[in-house]
Design a protein around this motif. Sequence first.
Motif, mmCIF file in Angstrom:
data_model
loop_
_atom_site.group_PDB
_atom_site.id
_atom_site.type_symbol
_atom_site.label_atom_id
_atom_site.label_comp_id
_atom_site.label_asym_id
_atom_site.label_seq_id
_atom_site.Cartn_x
_atom_site.Cartn_y
_atom_site.Cartn_z
ATOM 1 N N HIS A 24 7.041 2.464 -10.806
ATOM 2 C CA HIS A 24 8.254 2.139 -11.562
ATOM 3 C C HIS A 24 7.893 0.931 -12.429
ATOM 4 N N GLU A 95 14.464 0.790 -13.681
ATOM 5 C CA GLU A 95 13.325 1.042 -12.801
ATOM 6 C C GLU A 95 12.905 2.506 -12.833
ATOM 7 N N TYR A 100 2.568 8.265 -11.283
ATOM 8 C CA TYR A 100 2.362 8.414 -9.847
ATOM 9 C C TYR A 100 0.892 8.687 -9.574
ATOM 10 N N ALA A 126 7.599 -2.044 -9.755
ATOM 11 C CA ALA A 126 7.518 -1.854 -8.309
ATOM 12 C C ALA A 126 6.788 -0.546 -8.040
ATOM 13 N N GLU A 128 6.720 2.479 -5.275
ATOM 14 C CA GLU A 128 7.350 3.093 -4.104
ATOM 15 C C GLU A 128 6.284 3.928 -3.407
ATOM 16 N N ARG A 130 5.599 6.650 -0.523
ATOM 17 C CA ARG A 130 6.350 7.606 0.282
ATOM 18 C C ARG A 130 5.400 8.649 0.871
#
Length: 135
Positions: A24, A95, A100, A126, A128, A130
Amino acid sequence: MVAVRLLEDYFQEEQTMKYMLMIHQGTTPTPLDPEAWATLSQEEQQAIYAAYKTVNETPGVTPGNGLQPPETATTVRVKDGKTITTDGPFVETKEALNGYLIYEADDLDAAIDLAAQIPAARLGGAIEVRPIMQW
């Protein structure tokens, strides 16, 4: 003859987990915004390129793709059997997901360590992390 595998054999194998690291950008300067990118020195720009290159060359990393800005998105919904499309992202957010990568790691801590090396994490964005569900 039937081969039998003992349950304990499964637990002796090393298990790795795949993680998706979603980038992000937030307020991170990128080449997609030439005015913001120009606020960085040539050395800072080169350091960012080098950091992403290092991340992408990390064993276990499958580089992903960058995404166009959110305003280029088309959101698709189906209601009462009809496909409905809307120009723009599903949600309005600073954001927005910009890119990715996939990382096969021994554990979450390793994925977090790699995420911390992604320049966007320290430049206003940021990452993330997962776990990916494997079916």
